[in-house]
Write a protein that holds these residues in place. Sequence first.
Motif, PDB file in Angstrom:
ATOM      1  N   GLN A 290       0.836  -1.208   0.000  1.00  0.00           N
ATOM      2  CA  GLN A 290       0.000   0.000   0.000  1.00  0.00           C
ATOM      3  C   GLN A 290       0.866   1.252   0.000  1.00  0.00           C
ATOM      4  O   GLN A 290       0.594   2.222  -0.717  1.00  0.00           O
ATOM      5  CB  GLN A 290      -0.911  -0.015   1.231  1.00  0.00           C
ATOM      6  N   ASN A 293       2.313   1.704  -3.559  1.00  0.00           N
ATOM      7  CA  ASN A 293       1.323   2.125  -4.558  1.00  0.00           C
ATOM      8  C   ASN A 293       0.797   3.526  -4.297  1.00  0.00           C
ATOM      9  O   ASN A 293       0.480   4.264  -5.246  1.00  0.00           O
ATOM     10  CB  ASN A 293       0.195   1.096  -4.628  1.00  0.00           C
ATOM     11  N   ALA A 311       4.702   1.146  -9.381  1.00  0.00           N
ATOM     12  CA  ALA A 311       3.616   0.440  -8.706  1.00  0.00           C
ATOM     13  C   ALA A 311       3.928  -1.052  -8.661  1.00  0.00           C
ATOM     14  O   ALA A 311       4.783  -1.556  -9.401  1.00  0.00           O
ATOM     15  CB  ALA A 311       2.296   0.692  -9.426  1.00  0.00           C
ATOM     16  N   GLU A 313       2.024  -5.119  -7.989  1.00  0.00           N
ATOM     17  CA  GLU A 313       0.842  -5.958  -7.785  1.00  0.00           C
ATOM     18  C   GLU A 313       1.026  -6.757  -6.508  1.00  0.00           C
ATOM     19  O   GLU A 313       2.131  -7.239  -6.227  1.00  0.00           O
ATOM     20  CB  GLU A 313       0.662  -6.924  -8.970  1.00  0.00           C
ATOM     21  N   HIS A 322      11.674  -0.589  -4.991  1.00  0.00           N
ATOM     22  CA  HIS A 322      10.674  -0.738  -3.932  1.00  0.00           C
ATOM     23  C   HIS A 322      11.336  -0.797  -2.564  1.00  0.00           C
ATOM     24  O   HIS A 322      10.913  -0.124  -1.620  1.00  0.00           O
ATOM     25  CB  HIS A 322       9.846  -2.013  -4.168  1.00  0.00           C
TER      26      HIS A 322
END
Length: 448
Positions: A290, A293, A311, A313, A322
């Motif tokens: 979360q 994103n 982003a 998944e 990330h």
Amino acid sequence: MQAPIVTIRSLHEHVDQEVTIQGWCYAKTGKGKLVFLQVRDGAGICQAVVFRGNVQEEDFEIAKAVTQETSVIVRGIVKADPRAPGIPGGYEIDVRGIESMGISDPFPIQPKEHGVEFLMQNRHLWLRSSRQWAAMRVRATIVRAIRDWLDDRDFLNVDTPIITPAAAEGTTTLFEIDYHGEPAYLAQTGQLYNEANIFAFGKVYCFGPTFRAEKSKTRRHLQEFWMVEPEIAFCDLDQLMEIEEQFVSYIVQRCLTECAPELQVLERDTTALQRVTAPFPRIHYDEAVQMINDAAARGDLVPGYEDPVPAIEWGDDFGSPHETYIAAQFEKPVFVHHYPTQVKAFYMEPEAGRPEVCRSVDLLAPEGYGEITGGSERMSDASKLIAAIERHHLPMAPYEWYVDLRRYGSVVHSGFGLGVERTVAWICGLDHVRETIAFPRTLTTMRP
């Protein structure tokens, strides 16, 4: 009476005394009646001042003739001078005698820009430079700290095989060898064998080289690297994270205490390292996704990159951007736990009531250094483990002994691995892991 042989590191103990140091000429300047030698002995670097009036003419001629990397024996009086350069600085040798043991040919590595390929081809000589010297000394301190922390807490060092009959983590990134006509592999990890060891000894660790045949050229990957892997019986995921944060904090703080001169050579800003003390923040994988994103939706940039946060998944593993973004949101290393089962190894315990996630955890270091440790609670039920092996389409025969561990007094147990090279890179502030081991093995480098 012959002057005692001492190390440069201990010069502060011999002020105004005559001593002997043995080493190599790192650099030389001077003119007229003075020659200034920078001498290194493996423990440090100090300035040796050769004044023509204080030595015999033969010795002065030797001082003038030495070249970079000539091996020398220097005798003189230790002088305290806060201006004296060196590692550690503040002391110099007022030379009274000098011997040249072996004149060096023109040294190929000079104080100028050299390409990485050239430096890697000359790694055996590059190690003599002050930055590489400093990184290797920090590495040695990290290794000592690892062993001391574990040994002092009753973990038993048990060596595990380097040659194995099967993949420990069910991957194809294996170096295959011929074991007397039978295929075998260089070990990716000692963990599975460590799980057998805990049922004999309770708390154990293995520490040695591991091998991953990943086709990766990133700054975080080597083909051969060193890993320490503690494994603990009667330990769940929460207890494991407590052990990890105490362990990592100890290593970092020990380096700050013992390696201040080396970190200064590396020009390492230690501000972030000083904050590495337990406890560490903990976030669930769901929360991390979360966070990523939301940042991607806002168009936030990845710290240190010009690119926006990509982003992700749910169910995907994190990439370097990330991990870098997540770690940047905290002042200390951060635990991310309960990753999707599909991106982790087959032996990790699924979360009760939510089998799509497993009781796993990665520790992400700040400043873009990514995963420092990876661990999990292991499956303790034989039937669950058999189902996982089948689900991953692994042959059962090589894992029969591993399943056996769950048939004879199984307990909740957990463990983790810490990669030495990534830890060295983080603590030293190095851009690439190739500088964290004396002779790195990368996708393109096997020599020297």
